[in-house]
Design a protein around this motif. Structure first.
Motif, PDB file in Angstrom:
ATOM      1  N   MET A 179      36.821  24.133 -40.235  1.00 13.11           N
ATOM      2  CA  MET A 179      35.525  24.458 -40.124  1.00 13.11           C
ATOM      3  C   MET A 179      34.764  23.353 -39.422  1.00 13.11           C
ATOM      4  SD  MET A 179      33.751  27.167 -40.518  1.00 13.11           S
ATOM      5  CE  MET A 179      33.436  28.241 -42.058  1.00 13.11           C
ATOM      6  N   GLU A 180      34.997  22.088 -39.555  1.00 16.71           N
ATOM      7  CA  GLU A 180      34.497  21.159 -39.072  1.00 16.71           C
ATOM      8  C   GLU A 180      34.705  21.293 -37.290  1.00 16.71           C
ATOM      9  OE1 GLU A 180      34.372  16.312 -38.735  1.00 16.71           O
ATOM     10  OE2 GLU A 180      35.308  17.549 -40.455  1.00 16.71           O
ATOM     11  N   ILE A 181      36.140  21.612 -36.996  1.00 15.65           N
ATOM     12  CA  ILE A 181      36.515  21.822 -35.550  1.00 15.65           C
ATOM     13  C   ILE A 181      35.443  22.922 -34.905  1.00 15.65           C
ATOM     14  CG2 ILE A 181      38.001  22.550 -33.795  1.00 15.65           C
ATOM     15  CD1 ILE A 181      40.072  21.217 -35.820  1.00 15.65           C
ATOM     16  N   LEU A 182      35.386  24.081 -35.595  1.00 10.44           N
ATOM     17  CA  LEU A 182      34.383  25.025 -35.016  1.00 10.44           C
ATOM     18  C   LEU A 182      33.008  24.599 -35.045  1.00 10.44           C
ATOM     19  CD1 LEU A 182      33.768  28.042 -34.172  1.00 10.44           C
ATOM     20  CD2 LEU A 182      33.826  28.697 -36.617  1.00 10.44           C
ATOM     21  N   ARG A 183      32.502  23.895 -35.803  1.00 10.06           N
ATOM     22  CA  ARG A 183      31.160  23.053 -35.670  1.00 10.06           C
ATOM     23  C   ARG A 183      30.922  22.520 -34.473  1.00 10.06           C
ATOM     24  NH1 ARG A 183      26.845  23.971 -38.683  1.00 10.06           N
ATOM     25  NH2 ARG A 183      25.097  22.362 -38.746  1.00 10.06           N
ATOM     26  N   HIS A 184      32.009  21.513 -34.159  1.00 11.44           N
ATOM     27  CA  HIS A 184      31.853  20.848 -33.012  1.00 11.44           C
ATOM     28  C   HIS A 184      32.202  21.311 -31.830  1.00 11.44           C
ATOM     29  CE1 HIS A 184      32.021  16.939 -35.054  1.00 11.44           C
ATOM     30  NE2 HIS A 184      32.608  17.155 -35.765  1.00 11.44           N
ATOM     31  N   ALA A 185      32.936  22.698 -31.899  1.00 14.75           N
ATOM     32  CA  ALA A 185      32.989  23.524 -30.652  1.00 14.75           C
ATOM     33  C   ALA A 185      31.618  23.881 -30.319  1.00 14.75           C
ATOM     34  CB  ALA A 185      34.180  24.526 -30.758  1.00 14.75           C
ATOM     35  N   VAL A 186      30.930  24.625 -31.438  1.00 13.83           N
ATOM     36  CA  VAL A 186      29.460  25.224 -31.203  1.00 13.83           C
ATOM     37  C   VAL A 186      28.530  24.086 -30.523  1.00 13.83           C
ATOM     38  CG1 VAL A 186      27.500  26.144 -32.451  1.00 13.83           C
ATOM     39  CG2 VAL A 186      29.836  26.990 -33.128  1.00 13.83           C
ATOM     40  N   LEU A 187      28.647  22.834 -31.087  1.00 19.23           N
ATOM     41  CA  LEU A 187      27.891  21.775 -30.541  1.00 19.23           C
ATOM     42  C   LEU A 187      28.322  21.186 -28.839  1.00 19.23           C
ATOM     43  CD1 LEU A 187      26.092  19.305 -30.927  1.00 19.23           C
ATOM     44  CD2 LEU A 187      28.084  17.978 -31.731  1.00 19.23           C
ATOM     45  N   LEU A 188      29.506  21.656 -28.793  1.00 23.53           N
ATOM     46  CA  LEU A 188      29.859  21.525 -27.239  1.00 23.53           C
ATOM     47  C   LEU A 188      29.300  22.645 -26.347  1.00 23.53           C
ATOM     48  CD1 LEU A 188      31.439  20.258 -25.046  1.00 23.53           C
ATOM     49  CD2 LEU A 188      33.313  21.763 -25.623  1.00 23.53           C
ATOM     50  N   VAL A 189      29.183  23.958 -27.096  1.00 24.94           N
ATOM     51  CA  VAL A 189      28.500  24.898 -26.251  1.00 24.94           C
ATOM     52  C   VAL A 189      26.967  24.568 -26.255  1.00 24.94           C
ATOM     53  CG1 VAL A 189      28.205  27.322 -26.350  1.00 24.94           C
ATOM     54  CG2 VAL A 189      30.358  26.519 -26.882  1.00 24.94           C
ATOM     55  N   HIS A 190      26.640  24.043 -27.213  1.00 29.32           N
ATOM     56  CA  HIS A 190      24.966  23.729 -27.370  1.00 29.32           C
ATOM     57  C   HIS A 190      24.720  22.800 -26.326  1.00 29.32           C
ATOM     58  CE1 HIS A 190      20.864  23.158 -28.893  1.00 29.32           C
ATOM     59  NE2 HIS A 190      21.259  21.842 -29.020  1.00 29.32           N
ATOM     60  N   LEU A 191      25.459  21.748 -26.139  1.00 33.35           N
ATOM     61  CA  LEU A 191      25.166  20.706 -25.033  1.00 33.35           C
ATOM     62  C   LEU A 191      25.309  21.001 -23.612  1.00 33.35           C
ATOM     63  CD1 LEU A 191      26.933  17.563 -27.114  1.00 33.35           C
ATOM     64  CD2 LEU A 191      24.607  18.111 -26.723  1.00 33.35           C
ATOM     65  N   SER A 192      26.456  22.178 -23.566  1.00 25.05           N
ATOM     66  CA  SER A 192      26.755  22.778 -22.129  1.00 25.05           C
ATOM     67  C   SER A 192      25.443  23.620 -21.647  1.00 25.05           C
ATOM     68  CB  SER A 192      28.022  23.526 -22.221  1.00 25.05           C
ATOM     69  OG  SER A 192      29.133  22.800 -22.675  1.00 25.05           O
ATOM     70  N   GLY A 193      24.975  24.189 -22.624  1.00 27.71           N
ATOM     71  CA  GLY A 193      23.884  25.118 -22.257  1.00 27.71           C
ATOM     72  C   GLY A 193      22.599  24.219 -21.814  1.00 27.71           C
ATOM     73  N   PHE A 194      22.403  23.161 -22.466  1.00 28.67           N
ATOM     74  CA  PHE A 194      21.282  22.058 -22.108  1.00 28.67           C
ATOM     75  C   PHE A 194      21.760  21.507 -20.763  1.00 28.67           C
ATOM     76  CE2 PHE A 194      20.841  17.380 -21.535  1.00 28.67           C
ATOM     77  CZ  PHE A 194      19.629  17.526 -21.511  1.00 28.67           C
ATOM     78  N   ALA A 195      22.901  21.172 -20.496  1.00 26.23           N
ATOM     79  CA  ALA A 195      23.572  20.574 -19.358  1.00 26.23           C
ATOM     80  C   ALA A 195      22.995  21.563 -18.049  1.00 26.23           C
ATOM     81  CB  ALA A 195      24.929  20.174 -19.049  1.00 26.23           C
TER      82      ALA A 195
END
Length: 119
Positions: free
Chosen positions: A1-17
């Protein structure tokens, strides 16, 4: 589940970028235009941010900072409103008002600063 949460964090940061990168491109070109790419970046960052604010996949004992989440959400809504105003003015005049355009960039940067500096 932690990997999925980190993947969502990556998507969040990509949206900001995407949002901030598109804004920087328009600032460097000195057009002051609000583009569809900025809207997509806001949408991606917002949806992923809301997913991160949900209490799933968090280790036991970790508490959320709801004041920080609320502040970031309010700034996100203000950016969305400014993007809407800027998009309408861009379609009509070819560029957004300077105050609206610069507020989008400043608030986007401030939202990232809050995410990283507020503990």
């Amino acid at each position: 589940m932690e990997i999925l949460r980190h993947a969502v964090l990556l998507v969040h940061l990509s949206g900001f970028a995407i949002l901030f990168g598109a804004w920087v491109v328009e600032a460097v070109r000195r057009t002051g235009a609000v583009t569809a790419l900025m809207n997509w970046g806001l949408l991606i960052a917002g949806v992923a941010g809301l997913a991160l604010a949900a209490p799933w996949g968090v280790p036991e004992g970790v508490e959320f900072n709801y004041m920080k989440i609320g502040t970031k959400l309010v700034i996100l809504l203000i950016i969305g409103a400014l993007l809407g105003i800027g998009s309408a003015r861009t379609k009509r005049n070819g560029s957004a008002p300077a105050g609206v355009f610069w507020a989008i960039g400043i608030l986007t940067f401030a939202n990232a600063a809050i995410a990283t500096l507020w503990r």
